[in-house]
Design an enzyme around this catalytic site. Structure first.
Site, PDB file in Angstrom:
ATOM      1  N   HIS A  55     -16.695 -37.048 -20.857  1.00 49.66           N
ATOM      2  CA  HIS A  55     -17.348 -36.162 -19.896  1.00 49.66           C
ATOM      3  C   HIS A  55     -18.788 -36.627 -19.774  1.00 49.66           C
ATOM      4  CE1 HIS A  55     -14.248 -33.519 -21.712  1.00 49.66           C
ATOM      5  NE2 HIS A  55     -14.155 -33.013 -20.505  1.00 49.66           N
ATOM      6  N   ASP A  58     -20.780 -35.612 -22.712  1.00 54.21           N
ATOM      7  CA  ASP A  58     -20.413 -36.141 -24.038  1.00 54.21           C
ATOM      8  C   ASP A  58     -21.387 -37.252 -24.410  1.00 54.21           C
ATOM      9  OD1 ASP A  58     -18.149 -34.541 -24.046  1.00 54.21           O
ATOM     10  OD2 ASP A  58     -16.809 -36.152 -23.391  1.00 54.21           O
ATOM     11  N   MET A  89     -11.612 -44.042 -18.104  1.00 51.15           N
ATOM     12  CA  MET A  89     -11.566 -42.735 -17.422  1.00 51.15           C
ATOM     13  C   MET A  89     -12.833 -41.958 -17.723  1.00 51.15           C
ATOM     14  SD  MET A  89     -11.037 -39.278 -18.226  1.00 51.15           S
ATOM     15  CE  MET A  89      -9.693 -38.547 -19.158  1.00 51.15           C
ATOM     16  N   GLU A 182      -5.566 -32.548 -13.580  1.00 51.05           N
ATOM     17  CA  GLU A 182      -4.888 -32.184 -14.837  1.00 51.05           C
ATOM     18  C   GLU A 182      -4.503 -30.705 -14.815  1.00 51.05           C
ATOM     19  OE1 GLU A 182      -6.995 -33.247 -18.403  1.00 51.05           O
ATOM     20  OE2 GLU A 182      -5.797 -31.897 -19.627  1.00 51.05           O
ATOM     21  N   LYS A 184      -3.020 -27.042 -16.010  1.00 52.58           N
ATOM     22  CA  LYS A 184      -2.931 -26.235 -17.231  1.00 52.58           C
ATOM     23  C   LYS A 184      -2.675 -24.792 -16.803  1.00 52.58           C
ATOM     24  CE  LYS A 184      -5.199 -25.287 -21.627  1.00 52.58           C
ATOM     25  NZ  LYS A 184      -6.396 -25.394 -22.476  1.00 52.58           N
ATOM     26  N   GLU A 218      -0.782 -33.214 -19.201  1.00 54.34           N
ATOM     27  CA  GLU A 218      -0.998 -33.138 -20.660  1.00 54.34           C
ATOM     28  C   GLU A 218       0.186 -32.455 -21.322  1.00 54.34           C
ATOM     29  OE1 GLU A 218      -4.786 -31.996 -22.446  1.00 54.34           O
ATOM     30  OE2 GLU A 218      -3.680 -30.680 -23.819  1.00 54.34           O
ATOM     31  N   HIS A 221      -0.155 -28.777 -22.382  1.00 52.81           N
ATOM     32  CA  HIS A 221      -0.253 -27.787 -21.314  1.00 52.81           C
ATOM     33  C   HIS A 221       1.121 -27.410 -20.771  1.00 52.81           C
ATOM     34  CE1 HIS A 221      -4.638 -29.320 -20.569  1.00 52.81           C
ATOM     35  NE2 HIS A 221      -4.450 -28.834 -21.776  1.00 52.81           N
ATOM     36  N   ASP A 246      -2.314 -37.363 -20.824  1.00 45.83           N
ATOM     37  CA  ASP A 246      -2.935 -36.832 -22.037  1.00 45.83           C
ATOM     38  C   ASP A 246      -1.843 -36.557 -23.059  1.00 45.83           C
ATOM     39  OD1 ASP A 246      -5.386 -36.994 -20.868  1.00 45.83           O
ATOM     40  OD2 ASP A 246      -5.825 -34.844 -20.919  1.00 45.83           O
ATOM     41  N   ASP A 256      -3.795 -23.582 -26.843  1.00 39.40           N
ATOM     42  CA  ASP A 256      -3.779 -25.041 -26.661  1.00 39.40           C
ATOM     43  C   ASP A 256      -4.184 -25.708 -27.979  1.00 39.40           C
ATOM     44  OD1 ASP A 256      -3.704 -27.483 -25.385  1.00 39.40           O
ATOM     45  OD2 ASP A 256      -5.697 -27.290 -24.517  1.00 39.40           O
ATOM     46  N   ASP A 258      -3.633 -28.966 -29.076  1.00 39.50           N
ATOM     47  CA  ASP A 258      -4.114 -30.365 -29.024  1.00 39.50           C
ATOM     48  C   ASP A 258      -3.900 -31.085 -30.351  1.00 39.50           C
ATOM     49  OD1 ASP A 258      -4.921 -30.052 -26.371  1.00 39.50           O
ATOM     50  OD2 ASP A 258      -6.975 -29.523 -26.909  1.00 39.50           O
ATOM     51  N   ASP A 288      -5.450 -36.818 -26.019  1.00 37.92           N
ATOM     52  CA  ASP A 288      -6.353 -35.682 -25.820  1.00 37.92           C
ATOM     53  C   ASP A 288      -6.037 -34.651 -26.897  1.00 37.92           C
ATOM     54  OD1 ASP A 288      -8.274 -34.060 -24.926  1.00 37.92           O
ATOM     55  OD2 ASP A 288      -7.192 -33.308 -23.188  1.00 37.92           O
TER      56      ASP A 288
HETATM   57  C1  GLT Z   1     -10.806 -30.230 -22.634  1.00 35.79           C
HETATM   58  C2  GLT Z   1      -9.409 -29.903 -22.188  1.00 35.79           C
HETATM   59  C3  GLT Z   1      -8.599 -31.090 -21.876  1.00 35.79           C
HETATM   60  C4  GLT Z   1      -9.131 -31.918 -20.745  1.00 35.79           C
HETATM   61  C5  GLT Z   1     -10.459 -32.496 -21.006  1.00 35.79           C
HETATM   62  C6  GLT Z   1     -10.967 -33.178 -19.753  1.00 35.79           C
HETATM   63  S1  GLT Z   1     -11.599 -31.403 -21.669  1.00 35.79           S
HETATM   64  O1  GLT Z   1     -10.777 -30.728 -23.937  1.00 35.79           O
HETATM   65  O2  GLT Z   1      -8.777 -29.124 -23.200  1.00 35.79           O
HETATM   66  O3  GLT Z   1      -7.263 -30.789 -21.649  1.00 35.79           O
HETATM   67  O4  GLT Z   1      -8.258 -33.015 -20.591  1.00 35.79           O
HETATM   68  O5  GLT Z   1     -11.870 -32.415 -19.043  1.00 35.79           O
HETATM   69 MN    MN Z   2      -5.043 -29.393 -24.291  1.00 39.97          MN
HETATM   70 MN    MN Z   3      -6.287 -32.786 -21.450  1.00 42.55          MN
END
Ligand code: GLT
Ligand code: MN
Ligand code: MN
Length: 386
Positions: A55, A58, A89, A182, A184, A218, A221, A246, A256, A258, A288
């Protein structure tokens, strides 16, 4: 046989925000010190990654002066040059600043919508300067907590206006950059616009330049929404819209998480890898995800190495699946079932023939598909006994 050692050709990438995750959650303070971007790049290079994604903030703090920004970017480019790492990216943080509490492109406040465009144009400039070819839009704050707040038709229109504006910006700047949306379903907003791969795909075709815009699905998600991720990814591939992905892991019905790729639902991860590898998809395998909050910095590098290693192990399992005579025999039986006489294209003559055709329905009803056997053989490959 591969020793499951990652190399840049494997196209593994991590976000600065993923490896750099300091373990803050809604209930607890950070547990790890921030890791400087330069150190992240150096460590990931040693582990065999292809690059890092970021980002805008970041790398460059929100309040940096133009001179500070230029110095930070110059130093970062030097680390990239020294390590051979890439930035394929980039994206904008349109969710952390309180100004975006009602969304960025879809805020009810037109000033916020304009500011989000300004921020994104600068962030696009930064991404392109670092060599990014894909620009991600994760609309974490785009949505509502109460449906009283917004007519969803307005939300979608504002979203479209923003993406159209930014496509025109990229064209005007003559950047070689594609956008990836993306999806979600929720979190941090109660309900997020474009919640699934299907919603996002349909939205793309309403844009002024649909050829510039694809998806960044992702795993976590789709799993939150109770969906089978590989089916959504398959549909995006079919449409030529899988611009980025992702990878992580997630237990269904939760926030979420991750998690490290492959650490939950190994079979789902296997079929995802199989899909990407069988399709010879050339895109970035972006993780991600982040280390458990229990970890110190060593745990972060264990997490990063483990993500890539698991992908390579599953790739090897895919090769075994594709070379397994018994599995392929079952699949060939399925593919040849019924001969080659299923009509693909309509013709008036063919339709008449089909109407006149007699089917042995009793035989068709009585025949099983042997999926128990097929799945068990798959499991035995995954469990390491085959
Ligand atoms: C954040 C989110 C992710 C996205 C990122 C990109 S930021 O961590 O949970 O799913 O991919 O903005
Ligand atoms: Mn996520
Ligand atoms: Mn993501």
């Amino acid at each position: 046989m591969s020793a499951y050692v990652p190399h840049p050709e494997d196209h593994f990438t991590f976000g600065l925000w993923t490896v750099g995750n300091i373990g803050r959650d809604p209930f607890g303070d950070p547990v790890r010190a921030p890791i400087a971007p330069a150190r992240i790049v150096q460590q990931l290079a040693k582990l065999g990654a292809y690059g890092v994604n970021l980002h805008d903030n970041d790398l460059v703090p929100r309040d940096a002066t133009p001179a500070e920004r230029d110095r930070i970017v110059r130093d970062f480019k030097q680390v990239l040059a020294d390590t051979g790492m890439k930035v394929p990216m980039a994206t904008t943080n349109l969710f952390g600043d309180p100004v975006f509490r009602d969304g960025a492109f879809t805020s009810n406040d037109a000033r916020v919508r304009a500011y989000a465009l300004k921020r994104t144009m600068s962030a696009i400039d930064l991404g392109v300067e670092l060599g990014a070819a894909t620009y991600v839009f994760w609309g974490g704050r785009e949505g509502t907590d109460t449906s009283a707040a917004k007519d969803p038709r307005d939300g979608i229109k504002w979203y479209r206006d923003a993406i159209n504006y930014l496509c025109d910006y990229v064209r005007a700047q003559q950047y070689d950059l594609r956008f990836a949306i993306e999806p979600k379903p929720n979190e941090p907003r109660g309900d997020i616009f474009l919640p699934t791969i299907g919603h996002a795909l349909a939205f793309v075709y309403t844009l002024d330049h649909p050829e510039m815009v694809g998806l960044n699905p992702e795993l976590a998600h789709d799993t939150m929404a109770g969906l089978e991720f590989s089916h959504g990814v398959g549909q995006a591939l079919d449409a030529g819209k899988l611009f980025h992905i992702d990878l992580n892991a997630q237990k269904p019905g939760r926030f979420d998480q991750d998690l490290r790729f492959g650490s939950e639902d190994v079979k789902g991860a296997f079929f995802l890898v199989k899909l990407l590898e069988d399709a010879r998809w050339t895109g970035m395998r972006h993780f991600d995800s982040h280390a458990y909050r229990t970890e110190d910095e060593q745990g972060v590098w264990d997490f990063a190495a483990g993500s890539m290693r698991t992908y390579l192990i599953l790739e090897d399992k895919v090769a075994r699946f594709n070379a397994d005579a018994e599995i392929q025999g079952l699949l060939n039986d399925l593919r040849s079932r019924g001969g080659a006489d299923s009509p693909e294209r309509f013709s008036a003559e063919g339709a008449q023939t089909l109407k006149d055709r007699a089917f042995d329905l009793d035989a068709m009803r009585a025949t099983g598909y042997a999926y128990e056997k097929l799945d068990q053989l798959t499991m035995e490959i995954l469990l390491g006994v085959r």
